[in-house]
Design a protein around this motif. Structure first.
Motif, mmCIF file in Angstrom:
data_model
loop_
_atom_site.group_PDB
_atom_site.id
_atom_site.type_symbol
_atom_site.label_atom_id
_atom_site.label_comp_id
_atom_site.label_asym_id
_atom_site.label_seq_id
_atom_site.Cartn_x
_atom_site.Cartn_y
_atom_site.Cartn_z
ATOM 1 N N VAL A 153 21.592 48.896 10.618
ATOM 2 C CA VAL A 153 21.674 50.295 11.019
ATOM 3 C C VAL A 153 23.133 50.637 11.328
ATOM 4 O O VAL A 153 23.954 49.745 11.522
ATOM 5 C CB VAL A 153 20.786 50.602 12.252
ATOM 6 N N ALA A 154 23.422 51.920 11.360
ATOM 7 C CA ALA A 154 24.756 52.383 11.727
ATOM 8 C C ALA A 154 24.608 53.588 12.639
ATOM 9 O O ALA A 154 23.684 54.393 12.468
ATOM 10 C CB ALA A 154 25.554 52.763 10.485
ATOM 11 N N THR A 155 25.523 53.701 13.590
ATOM 12 C CA THR A 155 25.532 54.907 14.402
ATOM 13 C C THR A 155 25.930 56.072 13.498
ATOM 14 O O THR A 155 26.575 55.885 12.455
ATOM 15 C CB THR A 155 26.532 54.797 15.566
ATOM 16 N N LYS A 159 39.309 51.246 13.275
ATOM 17 C CA LYS A 159 38.614 50.071 13.785
ATOM 18 C C LYS A 159 37.118 50.346 13.939
ATOM 19 O O LYS A 159 36.722 51.410 14.413
ATOM 20 C CB LYS A 159 39.179 49.670 15.146
ATOM 21 N N PHE A 160 36.300 49.352 13.526
ATOM 22 C CA PHE A 160 34.859 49.432 13.766
ATOM 23 C C PHE A 160 34.302 48.043 14.027
ATOM 24 O O PHE A 160 34.953 47.036 13.757
ATOM 25 C CB PHE A 160 34.140 50.136 12.601
ATOM 26 N N TRP A 161 33.128 48.029 14.611
ATOM 27 C CA TRP A 161 32.468 46.779 14.993
ATOM 28 C C TRP A 161 31.186 46.591 14.208
ATOM 29 O O TRP A 161 30.545 47.563 13.800
ATOM 30 C CB TRP A 161 32.086 46.795 16.460
ATOM 31 N N ILE A 162 30.794 45.329 14.070
ATOM 32 C CA ILE A 162 29.463 44.976 13.592
ATOM 33 C C ILE A 162 28.890 43.987 14.600
ATOM 34 O O ILE A 162 29.532 42.984 14.923
ATOM 35 C CB ILE A 162 29.493 44.365 12.177
ATOM 36 N N PRO A 216 33.937 51.475 18.232
ATOM 37 C CA PRO A 216 34.066 50.984 19.608
ATOM 38 C C PRO A 216 33.669 52.025 20.652
ATOM 39 O O PRO A 216 33.015 51.702 21.644
ATOM 40 C CB PRO A 216 35.544 50.622 19.723
ATOM 41 N N GLU A 217 33.993 53.290 20.398
ATOM 42 C CA GLU A 217 33.646 54.324 21.372
ATOM 43 C C GLU A 217 32.160 54.648 21.396
ATOM 44 O O GLU A 217 31.675 55.348 22.296
ATOM 45 C CB GLU A 217 34.471 55.598 21.139
ATOM 46 N N ASP A 218 31.384 54.138 20.423
ATOM 47 C CA ASP A 218 29.934 54.341 20.416
ATOM 48 C C ASP A 218 29.217 53.359 21.335
ATOM 49 O O ASP A 218 28.049 53.533 21.626
ATOM 50 C CB ASP A 218 29.357 54.143 19.002
ATOM 51 N N TYR A 219 29.908 52.322 21.758
ATOM 52 C CA TYR A 219 29.267 51.242 22.524
ATOM 53 C C TYR A 219 28.913 51.679 23.923
ATOM 54 O O TYR A 219 29.606 52.346 24.595
ATOM 55 C CB TYR A 219 30.188 50.019 22.557
#
Length: 98
Positions: free
Chosen positions: A20-22, A78-81, A95-98
């Motif tokens: 999934v993705a935000t 930058k993005f995370w998984i 990162p700001e979605d966390y």
């Protein structure tokens, strides 16, 4: 993102589960770059994580804990998984979605 119901490739170190993705990540990151990053993540290429997080991921692979990778798009975003400990879900996020 589609569910991960493929037969694992021998290079893959774990199952992604459901991917999934935000909304923010899906809007910001080109789909082909998400797929490239997922391919790196599942093979244990953790991207731009620090030394301690890299070490933690290696332990997490063996012990079944959560996995974190950090990548950048071709434009430097930058993005995370994150793959959950039970390997049921992998999330692509900013990162700001966390």
């Amino acid at each position: 993102m589609p569910e991960d119901n493929r037969i694992p490739n021998s290079d893959e170190k774990f199952s992604l589960g459901r991917v999934v993705a935000t909304a923010h990540a899906a809007h910001t990151i080109p789909p082909d770059e998400i797929l490239k990053a997922l391919s790196r993540h599942v093979r244990g290429d953790w991207g731009d994580v620090g030394k301690d997080d890299r070490k933690e991921n290696e332990i997490s692979l063996k012990e079944g804990f959560r996995l974190l990778s950090v990548y950048r798009t071709e434009t430097g975003v930058k993005f995370w998984i994150i793959t959950e400990a039970d390997r049921s879900v992998t999330t692509v996020l900013m990162p700001e979605d966390y």
